[in-house]
Design an enzyme around this catalytic site. Structure first.
Site, PDB file in Angstrom:
ATOM      1  N   SER A  45     -19.056  51.701 -33.545  1.00  0.00           N
ATOM      2  CA  SER A  45     -18.558  52.103 -32.232  1.00  0.00           C
ATOM      3  C   SER A  45     -18.602  53.630 -32.082  1.00  0.00           C
ATOM      4  O   SER A  45     -18.971  54.152 -31.020  1.00  0.00           O
ATOM      5  CB  SER A  45     -17.125  51.580 -32.051  1.00  0.00           C
ATOM      6  OG  SER A  45     -16.680  51.797 -30.747  1.00  0.00           O
ATOM      7  N   GLY A  59     -16.092  47.166 -36.858  1.00  0.00           N
ATOM      8  CA  GLY A  59     -17.191  47.918 -36.246  1.00  0.00           C
ATOM      9  C   GLY A  59     -16.840  49.356 -35.905  1.00  0.00           C
ATOM     10  O   GLY A  59     -17.471  49.945 -35.021  1.00  0.00           O
ATOM     11  N   GLY A  74     -14.382  45.110 -40.915  1.00  0.00           N
ATOM     12  CA  GLY A  74     -14.892  44.063 -40.012  1.00  0.00           C
ATOM     13  C   GLY A  74     -14.625  44.352 -38.547  1.00  0.00           C
ATOM     14  O   GLY A  74     -14.693  43.457 -37.707  1.00  0.00           O
ATOM     15  N   ASP A  83     -24.733  46.186 -35.440  1.00  0.00           N
ATOM     16  CA  ASP A  83     -23.580  46.026 -34.535  1.00  0.00           C
ATOM     17  C   ASP A  83     -23.540  47.092 -33.438  1.00  0.00           C
ATOM     18  O   ASP A  83     -22.729  47.003 -32.522  1.00  0.00           O
ATOM     19  CB  ASP A  83     -22.258  46.182 -35.315  1.00  0.00           C
ATOM     20  CG  ASP A  83     -21.934  44.984 -36.165  1.00  0.00           C
ATOM     21  OD1 ASP A  83     -22.699  44.003 -36.121  1.00  0.00           O
ATOM     22  OD2 ASP A  83     -20.913  45.034 -36.874  1.00  0.00           O
ATOM     23  N   LYS A  93     -14.038  46.267 -32.333  1.00  0.00           N
ATOM     24  CA  LYS A  93     -14.319  44.889 -31.886  1.00  0.00           C
ATOM     25  C   LYS A  93     -13.747  43.898 -32.882  1.00  0.00           C
ATOM     26  O   LYS A  93     -13.531  44.236 -34.063  1.00  0.00           O
ATOM     27  CB  LYS A  93     -15.817  44.633 -31.733  1.00  0.00           C
ATOM     28  CG  LYS A  93     -16.706  44.868 -32.969  1.00  0.00           C
ATOM     29  CD  LYS A  93     -16.742  43.743 -33.991  1.00  0.00           C
ATOM     30  CE  LYS A  93     -17.646  44.061 -35.179  1.00  0.00           C
ATOM     31  NZ  LYS A  93     -17.405  43.219 -36.372  1.00  0.00           N
TER      32      LYS A  93
HETATM   33  O1  C5P Z   1     -27.404  46.647 -39.763  1.00  0.00           O
HETATM   34  P1  C5P Z   1     -26.400  47.229 -40.695  1.00  0.00           P
HETATM   35  O2  C5P Z   1     -26.885  48.492 -41.350  1.00  0.00           O
HETATM   36  O3  C5P Z   1     -25.044  47.397 -40.109  1.00  0.00           O
HETATM   37  O4  C5P Z   1     -26.203  46.153 -41.855  1.00  0.00           O
HETATM   38  C1  C5P Z   1     -25.584  46.462 -43.075  1.00  0.00           C
HETATM   39  C2  C5P Z   1     -26.006  45.414 -44.104  1.00  0.00           C
HETATM   40  O5  C5P Z   1     -25.475  44.130 -43.741  1.00  0.00           O
HETATM   41  C3  C5P Z   1     -27.509  45.201 -44.168  1.00  0.00           C
HETATM   42  O6  C5P Z   1     -28.098  46.072 -45.085  1.00  0.00           O
HETATM   43  C4  C5P Z   1     -27.617  43.770 -44.624  1.00  0.00           C
HETATM   44  O7  C5P Z   1     -27.429  43.692 -46.023  1.00  0.00           O
HETATM   45  C5  C5P Z   1     -26.422  43.106 -43.982  1.00  0.00           C
HETATM   46  N1  C5P Z   1     -26.730  42.415 -42.715  1.00  0.00           N
HETATM   47  C6  C5P Z   1     -27.425  41.220 -42.760  1.00  0.00           C
HETATM   48  N2  C5P Z   1     -27.668  40.541 -41.597  1.00  0.00           N
HETATM   49  C7  C5P Z   1     -27.229  41.012 -40.401  1.00  0.00           C
HETATM   50  C8  C5P Z   1     -26.525  42.224 -40.344  1.00  0.00           C
HETATM   51  C9  C5P Z   1     -26.289  42.907 -41.521  1.00  0.00           C
HETATM   52  O8  C5P Z   1     -27.820  40.765 -43.830  1.00  0.00           O
HETATM   53  N3  C5P Z   1     -27.445  40.303 -39.295  1.00  0.00           N
END
Ligand code: C5P
Length: 285
Positions: A100, A96, A94, A132, A8
């Site tokens: 995915s 995903g 960046g 994501d 994405k």
């Molecule tokens: O949700 P995910 O594990 O992909 O997120 C990775 C890191 O990105 C999280 O630990 C957090 O530090 C940051 N993050 C965030 N706010 C979001 C998505 C991700 O702070 N909306």
């Protein structure tokens, strides 16, 4: 069973503040492009995985294996699976890619293990694995809010060639979120309406559709800024960094210019082109 896991881009990314759970509230438009990893799922007694890239960890931290474990646990599945991953999407870029892949594993195992789970259930499980990942269950294009898991899917025909360039730089998402000093005030600025209503008029997009990670990421990695500038100077009518970088995309009206510019980046950069009005769902499986 073979599946495609599409990448994405984020066409706009607005960050509104840090929440008590540590995540950030955001608004973004996710849009799948013509760049994909290839996954093969085969029945197996245990959970095993191979990948063609040494950059992919094949341990407990791997999102594909975690997706399979989560399904096994939640639905008392005794079967295993062997997962083979052919990686084409650059990592930590960046785009995903890992998210995915994990969504494709959920979709694939739903079939292979005859679980018959509905999309909203798969999206809930996906949200447990990463912010994501729910988007990739249905893919296409979606306006996302919350931490990225609240989705409104819609049709978006992009009448441009999308040139995607990933400089040879890894950007940590956690670092990128922590590097933002000033959050946007309020919500509902309606920037996504500008995107959908003025997609034919890119001048309007340039001011309305932004990525809040750009200032701090560009400061830390000037080559990402230079990539954006090169796309703009080569004829892109709109250009933006995707997610927390390092990938940058540009919209081109002219296919020759798009094909020319991808040749002008160093060989260590990953480049790809997506045709106008591309829709990933058609070829997903
Ligand atoms: O949700 P995910 O594990 O992909 O997120 C990775 C890191 O990105 C999280 O630990 C957090 O530090 C940051 N993050 C965030 N706010 C979001 C998505 C991700 O702070 N909306």
């Amino acid at each position: 069973m073979k599946f495609r896991a599409y990448a994405k881009i984020n066409i706009g990314l607005f960050i509104f503040g840090k929440r008590t759970d540590g995540y950030h509230d955001l608004e973004t438009v996710f849009h799948e492009i013509d760049l994909y990893d290839e996954l093969e799922l085969e029945p197996h007694d245990e959970l095993t995985m191979t990948a063609d890239s040494i950059l992919v960890p094949i341990d407990e931290s791997n999102l594909c294996l975690r997706a399979a474990q989560l399904l096994q646990k939640e639905h008392n599945v005794r079967q295993g699976v062997s997962i083979n991953l052919k990686k084409n999407i650059p990592i930590a870029a960046g785009l995903g890619g890992g998210s995915s892949d994990a969504a494709s594993v959920l979709l694939g195992l739903n079939e292979l293990w005859h679980l018959k789970l509905k999309k909203n259930k798969l999206e809930k499980l996906a949200a447990e694995l990463g912010s994501d990942i729910p988007f990739f269950i249905d893919g296409g294009t979606a306006f996302a809010t919350g931490r990225g898991e609240i989705l409104k899917h819609f049709e978006l025909n992009i009448p441009y060639w999308i040139v995607l360039v990933t400089p040879a730089r890894f950007v940590s998402t956690t670092w990128a979120y922590n590097s933002i000093k000033n959050y946007r005030n309020g919500k509902g600025t309606g920037w996504q309406n500008v995107l959908t209503e003025h997609i034919q008029n890119p001048k309007k997009l340039v001011t309305a559709v932004q990525n809040d990670f750009e200032p701090s990421v560009f400061k830390a990695h000037p080559e990402i800024l230079h990539t954006k500038e090169k796309l703009q100077n080569s004829g892109a009518v709109f250009s933006l960094m995707s997610g927390s970088g390092s990938s940058v995309f540009g919209f081109f009206k002219d296919v020759k210019r798009a094909q020319q510019v991808v040749k002008e980046f160093p060989p260590t950069y990953v480049v790809s082109i997506t045709e106008p009005n591309f829709h990933a769902r058609q070829g997903k499986k």
